[in-house]
Scaffold this active site. Structure first.
Site, PDB file in Angstrom:
ATOM      1  NE  ARG A  26      14.844 -20.635  -9.656  1.00 39.18           N
ATOM      2  CZ  ARG A  26      14.543 -19.895  -8.511  1.00 39.18           C
ATOM      3  NH1 ARG A  26      15.245 -18.764  -8.429  1.00 39.18           N
ATOM      4  NH2 ARG A  26      13.790 -20.485  -7.540  1.00 39.18           N
ATOM      5  CG  ASN A  27      10.621 -21.804 -13.557  1.00 41.39           C
ATOM      6  OD1 ASN A  27      10.659 -22.821 -13.885  1.00 41.39           O
ATOM      7  ND2 ASN A  27      10.779 -21.516 -12.191  1.00 41.39           N
TER       8      ASN A  27
END
Ligand SMILES: [Zn+2]
Length: 388
Positions: A198-199
């Site tokens: 998610r990054n």
């Protein structure tokens, strides 16, 4: 072999094109509910089979068995409730029409018709029991516990028919489980490992992806970033995808990696979320699943190895690939982990997002041991973070 979907059969609750126009014409006669954005995403994911075997939003019986013992009523592992809380801002006239047996139109925030819900139950649910079981805490600083407090007290259950896919920004498309399975087959990949993130990627992520690609039992890697509802200060979804695209295009063989977003809201439930995210990837055709340290955790709510251990408690028909924290060690001059490096923590390059953002914000140098220059160039662009 590609794994069978969870429960054996891929759910398809997408309305056939022939029925769509007719249902859209009926829209004005239906009660219209605008759920929270999380449930708009969930509506689509149910419709395309990403949450197989779920065919709709849970009613009170599955909810109870998902909370304890973490299974659907027939015993299939499932650790995250998929509920449709009624937003408290819903007007009285609509509220009165949300009854068992009714068909309800689900609209997104722009009042676009997303799905149809056939209501099978309207019920109050115990938020405290839910928070305790799923997130292991009542602490309001936990983002999902906070969301739960703001959610309505009542929920609607029932089967869902997807009327329209979500609209994504130009240039962005998202594979469905049917499409990813077909793509893996076309590539001749039998054993696909899914990578949850998610990054934007830094070298510690890349190291784990490379270790996975080196495995004899892995034909391909499916990088599947969660880019659903984000919070202020997070990278924009486009930036995360662009950064991953740079890594994939510049460094990985084109026939070994597939990149596609997964638009759902992140449940920071540590181990229970890790298991749920693995089940979802199984539905997309991945028989192996990479579990990093403290996966799907937030703050200090979960033991860093809890996400590893939950895969011993449940057999979901997916092979977990468990990795320790990795880092660049100056003394080794190489990527390493506690399993392969003898040096103290002071020799390690800090790969925390905080450190990366600090370096990106100033003129601070970003060593290639931390971030690929192609990725750094993308993260240095203006307006990469969400401001609201
Ligand atoms: Zn070392």
């Amino acid at each position: 072999m590609q794994p069978k979907p969870h429960g054996g059969k891929l759910v398809n609750r997408t309305l056939p094109a022939a029925d769509r126009a007719r249902r859209e014409a009926e829209l004005k006669e239906l009660p219209q509910l605008v759920p929270f954005v999380d449930q708009v995403y969930d509506t689509e994911k149910i419709g395309i089979g990403a949450y197989s075997p779920l065919e709709g939003f849970m009613d009170s019986a599955p909810l109870e068995s998902v909370l304890t013992p973490g299974r659907l009523p027939h015993g299939l592992p499932w650790t995250i409730p998929v509920l449709l809380p009624i937003p408290s801002i819903t007007d009285a006239q609509t509220l009165a029409r949300l009854q068992v047996g009714e068909e309800v139109a689900l609209l997104d925030g722009n009042r676009r018709f997303i799905g149809l819900l056939r209501v099978s139950e309207r019920f109050r649910y115990d938020k405290k029991a839910l928070a305790e079981s799923v997130y292991g805490t009542h602490d309001p600083t936990h983002p999902n516990v906070q969301d739960l407090q703001l959610a309505g007290d009542e929920a609607l259950a029932g089967s869902v028919d997807l009327v329209n896919r979500l609209t994504l920004p130009a240039g962005r498309s998202e594979l469905t489980p049917v499409e990813s399975r077909a793509l893996f087959e076309e590539k001749g990949w039998k054993n696909v490992a899914a990578y949850q993130c998610r990054n934007p990627p830094h070298t510690a992520h890349e190291y784990i992806q490379r270790l996975t690609l080196e495995r004899e039992d892995v034909d391909g890697l499916f990088i599947h970033p969660v880019v659903g509802r984000l919070k202020k200060g997070d990278y924009r979804p486009e930036v995360i995808l662009e950064a991953y695209g740079a890594l994939v295009n510049h460094y990985y063989p084109s026939d070994r990696v597939v990149l596609s977003p997964l638009t759902i809201s992140m449940r920071y439930a540590g181990p229970k979320a890790a298991l749920f995210l693995a089940i979802v990837r199984k539905n997309y055709g991945c028989g192996l699943y990479i579990v990093g340290r403290d996966q799907a955790g937030v703050g200090r709510f979960y033991a860093p190895t809890a996400a590893h251990r939950i895969f011993d408690e449940y057999d979901i028909g997916v092979t977990p690939l468990r990795y320790d924290e990795s880092f660049f060690c100056r003394a080794c001059g190489w990527m390493a982990s506690a399993k392969t490096c003898a040096h103290p923590a002071s020799d390690r390059i800090d790969t925390s997002q905080t450190r990366i953002r600090k370096a990106l914000g100033g003129d601070g140098e970003l060593p290639v041991e931390l971030l690929r220059p192609e990725v750094a160039a993308i993260l240095r662009q203006p307006d990469v973070l969400l401001t609201e």
